[in-house]
Design a protein around this motif. Structure first.
Motif, PDB file in Angstrom:
ATOM      1  N   GLU A  38       8.591  10.172   4.277  1.00 46.76           N
ATOM      2  CA  GLU A  38       8.284   9.848   2.872  1.00 46.76           C
ATOM      3  C   GLU A  38       6.787   9.658   2.671  1.00 46.76           C
ATOM      4  N   ILE A  39       6.145   8.867   3.523  1.00 43.69           N
ATOM      5  CA  ILE A  39       4.716   8.605   3.367  1.00 43.69           C
ATOM      6  C   ILE A  39       3.887   9.837   3.744  1.00 43.69           C
ATOM      7  N   GLY A  40       4.375  10.636   4.694  1.00 43.55           N
ATOM      8  CA  GLY A  40       3.676  11.860   5.086  1.00 43.55           C
ATOM      9  C   GLY A  40       3.671  12.881   3.965  1.00 43.55           C
ATOM     10  N   VAL A  41       4.810  13.041   3.310  1.00 44.29           N
ATOM     11  CA  VAL A  41       4.905  13.978   2.187  1.00 44.29           C
ATOM     12  C   VAL A  41       4.076  13.477   1.005  1.00 44.29           C
ATOM     13  N   ALA A  42       4.138  12.160   0.743  1.00 40.38           N
ATOM     14  CA  ALA A  42       3.318  11.589  -0.338  1.00 40.38           C
ATOM     15  C   ALA A  42       1.837  11.848  -0.079  1.00 40.38           C
ATOM     16  N   GLY A  43       1.411  11.706   1.174  1.00 39.76           N
ATOM     17  CA  GLY A  43       0.019  11.976   1.526  1.00 39.76           C
ATOM     18  C   GLY A  43      -0.366  13.417   1.277  1.00 39.76           C
ATOM     19  N   ALA A  44       0.554  14.357   1.592  1.00 37.88           N
ATOM     20  CA  ALA A  44       0.279  15.779   1.347  1.00 37.88           C
ATOM     21  C   ALA A  44       0.128  16.061  -0.143  1.00 37.88           C
ATOM     22  N   VAL A  45       0.964  15.418  -0.949  1.00 38.86           N
ATOM     23  CA  VAL A  45       0.882  15.581  -2.408  1.00 38.86           C
ATOM     24  C   VAL A  45      -0.484  15.110  -2.917  1.00 38.86           C
ATOM     25  N   LEU A  46      -0.912  13.943  -2.467  1.00 32.27           N
ATOM     26  CA  LEU A  46      -2.164  13.362  -2.965  1.00 32.27           C
ATOM     27  C   LEU A  46      -3.397  14.090  -2.449  1.00 32.27           C
ATOM     28  N   LYS A  47      -3.367  14.530  -1.193  1.00 27.69           N
ATOM     29  CA  LYS A  47      -4.563  15.105  -0.580  1.00 27.69           C
ATOM     30  C   LYS A  47      -4.701  16.616  -0.785  1.00 27.69           C
ATOM     31  N   LYS A  48      -3.570  17.336  -0.877  1.00 27.77           N
ATOM     32  CA  LYS A  48      -3.662  18.801  -0.835  1.00 27.77           C
ATOM     33  C   LYS A  48      -3.090  19.521  -2.051  1.00 27.77           C
ATOM     34  N   LEU A  49      -2.084  18.934  -2.694  1.00 24.27           N
ATOM     35  CA  LEU A  49      -1.464  19.612  -3.823  1.00 24.27           C
ATOM     36  C   LEU A  49      -2.406  19.644  -5.019  1.00 24.27           C
ATOM     37  N   ASN A  50      -2.515  20.818  -5.644  1.00 25.11           N
ATOM     38  CA  ASN A  50      -3.316  20.925  -6.871  1.00 25.11           C
ATOM     39  C   ASN A  50      -2.631  21.851  -7.876  1.00 25.11           C
ATOM     40  N   ALA A  54       0.833  -1.207   0.000  1.00 25.42           N
ATOM     41  CA  ALA A  54       0.000   0.000   0.000  1.00 25.42           C
ATOM     42  C   ALA A  54       0.870   1.260   0.000  1.00 25.42           C
ATOM     43  N   LYS A  55       1.967   1.200   0.774  1.00 20.23           N
ATOM     44  CA  LYS A  55       2.877   2.345   0.837  1.00 20.23           C
ATOM     45  C   LYS A  55       3.498   2.625  -0.532  1.00 20.23           C
ATOM     46  N   ARG A  56       3.960   1.583  -1.210  1.00 23.30           N
ATOM     47  CA  ARG A  56       4.557   1.770  -2.537  1.00 23.30           C
ATOM     48  C   ARG A  56       3.545   2.330  -3.528  1.00 23.30           C
ATOM     49  N   TYR A  57       2.310   1.875  -3.404  1.00 21.52           N
ATOM     50  CA  TYR A  57       1.250   2.370  -4.300  1.00 21.52           C
ATOM     51  C   TYR A  57       1.029   3.868  -4.091  1.00 21.52           C
ATOM     52  N   ILE A  58       0.951   4.281  -2.816  1.00 22.66           N
ATOM     53  CA  ILE A  58       0.724   5.691  -2.486  1.00 22.66           C
ATOM     54  C   ILE A  58       1.872   6.549  -2.986  1.00 22.66           C
ATOM     55  N   ILE A  59       3.107   6.090  -2.754  1.00 27.45           N
ATOM     56  CA  ILE A  59       4.284   6.860  -3.163  1.00 27.45           C
ATOM     57  C   ILE A  59       4.362   6.994  -4.685  1.00 27.45           C
ATOM     58  N   ASN A  60       4.124   5.920  -5.401  1.00 26.82           N
ATOM     59  CA  ASN A  60       4.158   5.975  -6.866  1.00 26.82           C
ATOM     60  C   ASN A  60       3.063   6.877  -7.422  1.00 26.82           C
ATOM     61  N   LYS A  61       1.909   6.846  -6.784  1.00 27.40           N
ATOM     62  CA  LYS A  61       0.808   7.712  -7.204  1.00 27.40           C
ATOM     63  C   LYS A  61       1.159   9.180  -6.968  1.00 27.40           C
ATOM     64  N   ALA A  62       1.809   9.455  -5.829  1.00 33.74           N
ATOM     65  CA  ALA A  62       2.229  10.821  -5.509  1.00 33.74           C
ATOM     66  C   ALA A  62       3.275  11.318  -6.503  1.00 33.74           C
ATOM     67  N   LYS A  63       4.208  10.436  -6.894  1.00 28.63           N
ATOM     68  CA  LYS A  63       5.234  10.814  -7.869  1.00 28.63           C
ATOM     69  C   LYS A  63       4.600  11.223  -9.195  1.00 28.63           C
TER      70      LYS A  63
END
Length: 455
Positions: free
Chosen positions: A145-157, A89-98
């Protein structure tokens, strides 16, 4: 099982049980903070281990002994199998954020790392840039790493022009992993000290880990380095094409005037330009934080006057001051490291009245722990009238340092119970200045800041 061994096992478990009960009664048990994941893991380990042995054995005592012997193996096995979907799940989130980050091509990312000062520098820089740009920042201490990825997915636009990212690490490779997600163009290195030395293994590893941010910058990027920090200077290696701004050399402060509730100085640039800075931030350490943030703001086109004006509006950064009838609370309980403790003690010294520090021992310092705590104790002895240490580790070293610099032995205590700490403070009738340093008990903060206490 022979009766003799049954008796041995019985008394061994009886003694361990009695010991645990004694610690519980004396309030010396330290309960972990259980997350949902920890609760599930604990339940599975206990249930599966116990169920397995009860299936194959009829004797309860034998089962108990084997349970103890094989518990570690069962815990490891359960953790391994539970971690498999977690890692996936972590790898999926990180790749999606990238992928999301790569899609926002014009985004300017500023990475901030260091052993101390990174959160304050991030908040100040965010405040500066918000005067001109649509800015996103990572919140609080979400700097993994996972915290920053979460910020990218949830808040960055796509409306965001600048993304200010705080980057933390407990081992080499973690800052590089964050950089691989967000692709910073500007990197700010606040300072390097011995924070988390036990986890990194050596000071050299800490230096290499922090410089992963600088090494990840593109050739047309900008590195902002605190050149007043010895270990930053030691670790820097020139990189072709990379521009570098050195705080203390290319930008510096003059005429620093630190007061209880304000800070002013003259910010000078290497080209001869300067501006007067005034802010309501508490503590001389914020001079470096403002200079570091100013370098990033200047790179993105803010002028000196714009920065000076923005400084007047900075709030909720660093020490938080709360005033009560007969005491003042200086809340620096966000985190703690050697540099921060020393700086906060210097700030405490600006006040008149009974100076009190409440703090736990520092953690993850490895072989230098004793030396660091003696130095902190020495500083406490020079400044404080009363010191309360909330954890027992290295209390003796703090005591040794404090007494060695003139503090009476009875004025420094180890007290872990929030109620007892509050009673000790309340017994002092003079005006009190209380510094909360590091992660002190939450209940104590309730007592002091919210008055949730009845004698």
């Amino acid at each position: 099982m022979p009766v003799f061994w049954e008796m041995i096992a019985f008394f061994a478990y009886f003694f361990l049980g009695a010991r645990s009960l004694s610690l519980l009664i004396k309030k010396k048990w330290k309960f972990p903070r259980f997350t949902g994941k920890q609760i599930i893991l604990s339940f599975l380990v206990i249930f599966l281990t116990g169920f397995f042995f009860f299936l194959i054995l009829s004797e309860l005592l034998i089962c108990a002994v084997l349970f103890d012997i094989f518990l570690l193996a069962f815990v490891s096995g359960v953790v391994f199998f539970v971690q498999l979907p977690t890692v996936a799940a972590k790898r999926y989130i990180i790749n999606k954020a990238k992928k999301k980050r790569q899609a926002i091509r014009d985004l300017i990312v500023i990475g901030i790392t260091g052993s101390c000062g990174k959160t304050s520098t991030k908040e100040i820089l965010y405040h500066f840039l918000s005067q001109k740009y649509k800015v996103l920042k990572t919140e609080a201490n979400n700097n993994t790493e996972i915290g920053v990825a979460g910020a990218v997915l949830k808040k960055l636009n796509k409306n965001h022009q600048v993304f200010v990212v705080e980057m933390g690490a407990y081992r080499k490779g973690e800052i590089k992993a964050i950089c691989d997600i967000v692709k910073p163009k500007i990197g700010i290195l606040t300072a390097i000290n011995n924070q988390h030395l036990a986890l990194f293994g050596s000071q050299e590893n800490i230096i290499k880990a922090k410089f992963e941010l600088i090494e990840s910058l593109p050739k047309n990027g900008l590195a902002v380095l605190n050149w007043q920090n010895r270990l930053v200077k030691k670790g820097f290696k020139k990189k072709s094409g990379l521009r570098v701004v050195k705080i203390g050399k290319d930008i510096w402060a003059e005429n620093i005037n630190a007061k209880k509730e304000s800070l002013s100085f003259k910010m000078v640039l290497g080209n001869g330009k300067s501006v007067n800075i005034k802010t309501k931030l508490a503590g001389r350490q914020n001079v470096e934080n403002i200079l570091l943030a100013s370098a990033g703001a200047l790179e993105l086109g803010l002028g000196l006057r714009e920065i000076s004006k923005a400084c007047l509006g900075i709030k909720d950064v660093g020490i938080k001051i709360s005033k009560r009838d007969n005491f003042v609370v200086l809340d620096s309980s966000y985190s703690a490291n050697q540099n921060g403790v020393m700086a906060d003690l210097e700030y405490l010294n600006l006040y008149s009245g009974e100076k009190i520090i409440i703090m736990p021992s520092l953690i993850e310092l490895g072989p230098i722990s004793a030396e660091v705590h003696r130095k902190i104790g020495k500083k406490i002895g020079e400044i404080c009238d009363l010191a309360i240490i909330t954890t027992k580790d290295y209390f003796s070293e703090i005591l040794k340092g404090a007494v060695g610099s003139g503090m009476e032995k009875e004025n420094i205590s180890y007290i872990s119970d929030p109620g007892e700490i509050f009673k000790t403070i309340n017994a002092i009738k003079k005006q009190k200045i209380i510094l909360l340093e590091g992660r002190v008990p939450a209940k104590l903060k309730d007592y002091l800041l919210k008055k949730e206490y009845n004698n």
